[in-house]
Design an enzyme around this catalytic site. Structure first.
Site, PDB file in Angstrom:
ATOM      1  CB  THR A 126      -0.899  -0.017   1.254  1.00 36.39           C
ATOM      2  OG1 THR A 126      -1.679  -1.203   1.210  1.00 36.39           O
ATOM      3  CG2 THR A 126      -1.824   1.184   1.315  1.00 36.39           C
ATOM      4  CD  GLU A 127       3.624   3.247  -3.577  1.00 40.19           C
ATOM      5  OE1 GLU A 127       3.261   4.208  -4.300  1.00 40.19           O
ATOM      6  OE2 GLU A 127       4.632   2.548  -3.812  1.00 40.19           O
ATOM      7  N   PRO A 128       0.287   5.852  -0.120  1.00 39.46           N
ATOM      8  CG  PRO A 128       1.406   7.679   0.836  1.00 39.46           C
ATOM      9  CD  PRO A 128       1.654   6.385   0.115  1.00 39.46           C
ATOM     10  CB  SER A 132      -8.687  -0.714  -3.465  1.00 36.99           C
ATOM     11  OG  SER A 132      -9.334  -0.878  -2.225  1.00 36.99           O
ATOM     12  CD1 TRP A 156      -2.671   3.326   5.261  1.00 39.26           C
ATOM     13  CD2 TRP A 156      -3.191   2.554   7.301  1.00 39.26           C
ATOM     14  NE1 TRP A 156      -3.480   4.249   5.880  1.00 39.26           N
ATOM     15  CE2 TRP A 156      -3.811   3.793   7.131  1.00 39.26           C
ATOM     16  CE3 TRP A 156      -3.361   1.866   8.508  1.00 39.26           C
ATOM     17  CZ2 TRP A 156      -4.587   4.388   8.113  1.00 39.26           C
ATOM     18  CZ3 TRP A 156      -4.142   2.448   9.493  1.00 39.26           C
ATOM     19  CH2 TRP A 156      -4.744   3.699   9.290  1.00 39.26           C
ATOM     20  NE  ARG A 267     -28.286  -6.602  33.063  1.00 40.80           N
ATOM     21  CZ  ARG A 267     -28.295  -5.588  33.912  1.00 40.80           C
ATOM     22  NH1 ARG A 267     -27.692  -5.698  35.093  1.00 40.80           N
ATOM     23  NH2 ARG A 267     -28.891  -4.462  33.594  1.00 40.80           N
ATOM     24  CD  GLN A 335     -28.548  -3.536  20.929  1.00 44.02           C
ATOM     25  OE1 GLN A 335     -27.600  -2.817  20.605  1.00 44.02           O
ATOM     26  NE2 GLN A 335     -29.719  -3.058  21.274  1.00 44.02           N
ATOM     27  N   GLY A 338     -25.644  -4.674  26.583  1.00 45.95           N
ATOM     28  CA  GLY A 338     -26.267  -3.411  26.983  1.00 45.95           C
ATOM     29  C   GLY A 338     -25.204  -2.374  27.328  1.00 45.95           C
ATOM     30  CD  GLU A 362      -3.648  -9.281   5.003  1.00 46.89           C
ATOM     31  OE1 GLU A 362      -3.556  -9.998   4.004  1.00 46.89           O
ATOM     32  OE2 GLU A 362      -2.735  -9.158   5.841  1.00 46.89           O
TER      33      GLU A 362
HETATM   34  N1  CAA Z   1      -2.221 -14.478  -7.847  1.00 41.82           N
HETATM   35  C1  CAA Z   1      -1.202 -14.296  -8.737  1.00 41.82           C
HETATM   36  N2  CAA Z   1      -1.249 -13.377  -9.737  1.00 41.82           N
HETATM   37  C2  CAA Z   1      -2.376 -12.637  -9.832  1.00 41.82           C
HETATM   38  C3  CAA Z   1      -3.464 -12.788  -8.954  1.00 41.82           C
HETATM   39  C4  CAA Z   1      -3.363 -13.759  -7.928  1.00 41.82           C
HETATM   40  N3  CAA Z   1      -4.352 -13.946  -7.060  1.00 41.82           N
HETATM   41  N4  CAA Z   1      -4.436 -11.906  -9.304  1.00 41.82           N
HETATM   42  C5  CAA Z   1      -3.970 -11.238 -10.368  1.00 41.82           C
HETATM   43  N5  CAA Z   1      -2.729 -11.685 -10.688  1.00 41.82           N
HETATM   44  C6  CAA Z   1      -1.857 -11.227 -11.773  1.00 41.82           C
HETATM   45  C7  CAA Z   1      -2.646 -11.055 -13.064  1.00 41.82           C
HETATM   46  O1  CAA Z   1      -2.654 -12.248 -13.817  1.00 41.82           O
HETATM   47  C8  CAA Z   1      -1.879  -9.957 -13.750  1.00 41.82           C
HETATM   48  O2  CAA Z   1      -0.745 -10.503 -14.368  1.00 41.82           O
HETATM   49  P1  CAA Z   1      -0.343 -10.063 -15.882  1.00 41.82           P
HETATM   50  O3  CAA Z   1       0.030  -8.619 -15.765  1.00 41.82           O
HETATM   51  O4  CAA Z   1       0.790 -10.955 -16.239  1.00 41.82           O
HETATM   52  O5  CAA Z   1      -1.583 -10.277 -16.698  1.00 41.82           O
HETATM   53  C9  CAA Z   1      -1.371  -9.084 -12.591  1.00 41.82           C
HETATM   54  O6  CAA Z   1      -1.368  -9.931 -11.435  1.00 41.82           O
HETATM   55  C10 CAA Z   1      -2.261  -7.896 -12.302  1.00 41.82           C
HETATM   56  O7  CAA Z   1      -3.580  -8.393 -12.089  1.00 41.82           O
HETATM   57  P2  CAA Z   1      -4.875  -7.598 -12.539  1.00 41.82           P
HETATM   58  O8  CAA Z   1      -4.720  -7.146 -13.965  1.00 41.82           O
HETATM   59  O9  CAA Z   1      -6.056  -8.417 -12.191  1.00 41.82           O
HETATM   60  O10 CAA Z   1      -4.737  -6.309 -11.601  1.00 41.82           O
HETATM   61  P3  CAA Z   1      -5.748  -5.133 -11.296  1.00 41.82           P
HETATM   62  O11 CAA Z   1      -4.971  -3.882 -11.292  1.00 41.82           O
HETATM   63  O12 CAA Z   1      -6.950  -5.249 -12.205  1.00 41.82           O
HETATM   64  O13 CAA Z   1      -6.162  -5.358  -9.769  1.00 41.82           O
HETATM   65  C11 CAA Z   1      -7.159  -6.288  -7.797  1.00 41.82           C
HETATM   66  C12 CAA Z   1      -6.661  -6.508  -9.272  1.00 41.82           C
HETATM   67  C13 CAA Z   1      -7.863  -7.586  -7.487  1.00 41.82           C
HETATM   68  C14 CAA Z   1      -8.137  -5.153  -7.683  1.00 41.82           C
HETATM   69  C15 CAA Z   1      -5.911  -6.062  -6.908  1.00 41.82           C
HETATM   70  O14 CAA Z   1      -5.353  -4.801  -7.172  1.00 41.82           O
HETATM   71  C16 CAA Z   1      -6.200  -6.187  -5.438  1.00 41.82           C
HETATM   72  O15 CAA Z   1      -6.324  -7.307  -4.912  1.00 41.82           O
HETATM   73  N6  CAA Z   1      -6.244  -5.035  -4.703  1.00 41.82           N
HETATM   74  C17 CAA Z   1      -6.333  -5.039  -3.256  1.00 41.82           C
HETATM   75  C18 CAA Z   1      -4.961  -4.983  -2.665  1.00 41.82           C
HETATM   76  C19 CAA Z   1      -4.952  -5.384  -1.208  1.00 41.82           C
HETATM   77  O16 CAA Z   1      -5.530  -6.401  -0.819  1.00 41.82           O
HETATM   78  N7  CAA Z   1      -4.219  -4.628  -0.401  1.00 41.82           N
HETATM   79  C20 CAA Z   1      -4.045  -4.955   0.976  1.00 41.82           C
HETATM   80  C21 CAA Z   1      -2.607  -4.736   1.337  1.00 41.82           C
HETATM   81  S1  CAA Z   1      -1.952  -5.575   2.719  1.00 41.82           S
HETATM   82  C22 CAA Z   1      -2.761  -4.975   4.092  1.00 41.82           C
HETATM   83  O17 CAA Z   1      -3.920  -4.875   4.116  1.00 41.82           O
HETATM   84  C23 CAA Z   1      -2.033  -4.554   5.280  1.00 41.82           C
HETATM   85  C24 CAA Z   1      -1.632  -5.599   6.226  1.00 41.82           C
HETATM   86  O18 CAA Z   1      -0.452  -5.800   6.354  1.00 41.82           O
HETATM   87  C25 CAA Z   1      -2.578  -6.288   7.144  1.00 41.82           C
END
Ligand code: CAA
Length: 378
Positions: A126-128, A132, A156, A267, A335, A338, A362
């Site tokens: 994640t970046e600013p 998603s 984050w 309770r 809830q 209470g 995630e």
């Molecule tokens: N496994 C492996 N490769 C995958 C994949 C998977 N599950 N899903 C997609 N890919 C590959 C695709 O095949 C594609 O490869 P090519 O470029 O060779 O075709 C590449 O990855 C990009 O995939 P998309 O074209 O589908 O990418 P997109 O830009 O359309 O985005 C998305 C897809 C599902 C929206 C994705 O961006 C996503 O999951 N976003 C959410 C990110 C997220 O979960 N962030 C949380 C960060 S961690 C956190 O929360 C903090 C913590 O530490 C607790």
């Protein structure tokens, strides 16, 4: 798929349950109040090999399956959701990508101290401007001789500042191409600094911070996979970690249900225990059903992963459902409590706050729906 845990999985559950009850439960309220990272608990979990629960024994891990891992995360989350996410991040998005995509040298160098708990792991996608929209990476890794020079701000990042090793995504510019790449970066490297430490609503014993990379020189042999593999490595690792976050949700939800059952029996209102009121019974029934259903989705995704089957959509379903039900379950439990449920004296108040982030991190619920729909429609 079997519906009973194996003997080994039951042993893991019992061992982790004992640890959580004896070592975490007595101190967690105080630590949470102060927002302190539980260094001692994490060290002891390292000694039990739980920071490398899925890491092969060859690299110092416990080498256990994903159902055992889910059971362990659930047991920890029942007592402390913060500690559960610390374990989940180290295992699923730091150790796992190194285990899966690392060279033999990288595995020996980085997995061994992570699995023993000597080091703690982080993952930084994640970046600013891009949460998603994970492909919208701005951090740069410019090749320079045998190194890359990393610049940018990551946001984050769970486990920083406590972490020692982070898997960090950054873009390698190659002509017109933007190659999102994954790097293993030690957090004490020059040019790696901690930015804002988030002051969060919940999970206050887990640390979450910005990382600021300023001419941070990382050797080429710490590139994970090939240049351009970073997004795939990140998304593949998130598939795995969504199962353990599902398990964390199940643990929080089970704890909230247990508290509600106990309180409803104790309770009294209108001359009888709350548990004798049908309105309360209906709430408890729905909560129990949802917790069980979430656990089964988590186990199904873990089982698919253990059998090497495709589990991207199953992991998203488990994470989506478990994170949505945990928010309903904690709200109903509060809830039932209470007014006292609204007081910091009672554990349900902490569970309510801890649950909230699970539909966001995630991958938000909306992202999980995108992943599930893509699998349905492809
Ligand atoms: N496994 C492996 N490769 C995958 C994949 C998977 N599950 N899903 C997609 N890919 C590959 C695709 O095949 C594609 O490869 P090519 O470029 O060779 O075709 C590449 O990855 C990009 O995939 P998309 O074209 O589908 O990418 P997109 O830009 O359309 O985005 C998305 C897809 C599902 C929206 C994705 O961006 C996503 O999951 N976003 C959410 C990110 C997220 O979960 N962030 C949380 C960060 S961690 C956190 O929360 C903090 C913590 O530490 C607790």
């Amino acid at each position: 798929m079997k519906f009973n845990l194996t003997e080994e999985q039951q042993m893991v559950r019992d061992m982790v349950r004992d640890f959580a009850q004896n070592e975490i439960a007595p101190v967690i309220k105080d630590l949470e109040k102060k927002g302190e990272f539980p260094h001692d608990i994490i060290r002891k979990l390292g000694e039990l090999n739980l920071l490398g629960i899925i890491v092969p024994e060859k690299y110092g891990g416990a080498g256990l399956d994903n159902i055992s891992y889910s059971v362990a995360i659930e047991e920890i989350a029942k007592v402390c959701a913060s500690t559960a996410v610390t374990l989940s991040v180290t295992n699923s998005v730091c150790c796992y990508p190194i285990m899966t995509f690392g060279t033999e040298e990288q595995k020996k160098k980085f997995l061994v101290p992570l699995a023993s708990g000597e080091h703690l792991g982080a993952f930084s996608l994640t970046e600013p401007q891009g949460g998603s929209d994970a492909a919208n990476q701005k951090a740069k890794a410019v090749p320079d001789g045998d190194d890359y020079i990393l610049n940018g701000v990551k946001a984050w990042v769970t486990n920083v500042p406590a972490a020692n090793t982070a898997v960090v995504m950054a873009v390698v510019p190659r002509g017109d191409e933007r190659k999102i790449s994954a790097f293993i970066v030690e957090t004490d490297r020059e040019g790696f600094s901690v930015g804002t430490v988030e002051d969060k609503m919940g999970l206050r014993c887990s640390k979450t911070s910005e990382i600021v990379l300023t001419d941070c020189r990382v050797p080429r042999d710490q590139l994970l996979g090939e240049e351009g593999d970073g997004l795939k490595i990140a998304l593949h690792s998130l598939d795995a970690s969504r199962i353990s976050i599902g398990a964390q949700c199940v643990g929080i939800a089970q704890a909230a249900l247990d508290l509600a059952v106990q309180y409803a029996k104790e309770r009294e209102q209108f001359g009888k225990p709350l548990a004798r009121l049908q309105a309360i019974q209906f709430m408890l029934s729905d909560m129990a059903m949802e917790v069980d259903a979430a656990r089964m989705l988590v186990f199904r995704a873990a089982d698919l992963k253990d059998r090497g089957k495709k589990m991207t959509a199953a992991a998203s379903q488990a994470k989506l459902y478990a994170s949505e039900i945990v928010n309903r379950v904690v709200a109903r439990s509060l809830q039932i409590h209470g007014a006292v449920g609204y007081s910091k004296e009672f554990d349900i108040e902490r569970l309510f706050r801890d649950a909230r982030v699970t539909t966001i991190y995630e991958g938000t619920s909306e992202i999980q729906r995108i992943v599930i729909a893509r699998a349905l429609l492809s």
